[in-house]
Design a protein around this motif. Sequence first.
Motif, PDB file in Angstrom:
ATOM      1  N   CYS A   6      34.738 -58.726 -68.879  1.00 22.75           N
ATOM      2  CA  CYS A   6      34.495 -57.626 -67.941  1.00 22.75           C
ATOM      3  C   CYS A   6      33.289 -57.983 -67.079  1.00 22.75           C
ATOM      4  O   CYS A   6      32.276 -58.458 -67.595  1.00 22.75           O
ATOM      5  N   ASN A   8      31.114 -56.169 -65.883  1.00 18.96           N
ATOM      6  CA  ASN A   8      29.956 -55.342 -66.210  1.00 18.96           C
ATOM      7  C   ASN A   8      29.496 -55.501 -67.659  1.00 18.96           C
ATOM      8  O   ASN A   8      28.309 -55.351 -67.949  1.00 18.96           O
ATOM      9  N   CYS A   9      30.430 -55.771 -68.557  1.00 17.82           N
ATOM     10  CA  CYS A   9      30.121 -55.725 -69.987  1.00 17.82           C
ATOM     11  C   CYS A   9      30.178 -57.086 -70.666  1.00 17.82           C
ATOM     12  O   CYS A   9      29.698 -57.216 -71.791  1.00 17.82           O
ATOM     13  N   HIS A  59      38.608 -51.585 -67.618  1.00 17.16           N
ATOM     14  CA  HIS A  59      37.963 -51.616 -68.938  1.00 17.16           C
ATOM     15  C   HIS A  59      37.914 -50.185 -69.451  1.00 17.16           C
ATOM     16  O   HIS A  59      36.878 -49.524 -69.418  1.00 17.16           O
ATOM     17  N   CYS A  63      33.251 -49.689 -69.701  1.00 19.28           N
ATOM     18  CA  CYS A  63      32.591 -49.146 -68.510  1.00 19.28           C
ATOM     19  C   CYS A  63      33.556 -48.364 -67.614  1.00 19.28           C
ATOM     20  O   CYS A  63      33.127 -47.725 -66.662  1.00 19.28           O
TER      21      CYS A  63
HETATM   22 ZN   LIG Z   1      33.264 -53.093 -68.780  1.00 21.84          ZN
END
Ligand SMILES: [Zn+2]
Length: 138
Positions: A6, A8-9, A59, A63
């Motif tokens: 991901c 962001n993650c 996701h 997020c």
């Molecule tokens: Zn994420």
Amino acid sequence: MLLISCPNCGPRDETEFHYGGQAHIAYPESPNDLTDREWAEYLFYRENTKGTFAERWVHSTGCRQWFNMLRDTVSYDIHAIYAMGQPRPDLKTTSPKSEPEQPGEFTQSGDFGQAGEPGLAPGATSPTATTPISSEGV
Ligand SMILES: [Zn+2]
């Protein structure tokens, strides 16, 4: 099981994500002007690519952000992950840095990321990759 990075993650298990279908399907500029057939094609007609395919993922248990992914529909190799709204990356010019981190099961098929060998046909092996070092001029 896929390990999806991901944006962001970071790398997470496939079960945290949901598939969102083909990427880069633009909303029609003037939907009221479309025929029923054109509208139906916008809604339902999608490519059924064998090979590298641009698709959307979310996701959903993390997020909850959407992103795009270039994935091989045969080998399941993930070639690129990029933000919504960004154009589809050209794999031939993609640097290895933008490859998603896929430790372990990620295997490079050999058809991508071979910068410096632009003339190499897809699927062709490169016996010249291990050119012996010349001793001339030493
Ligand atoms: Zn994420």
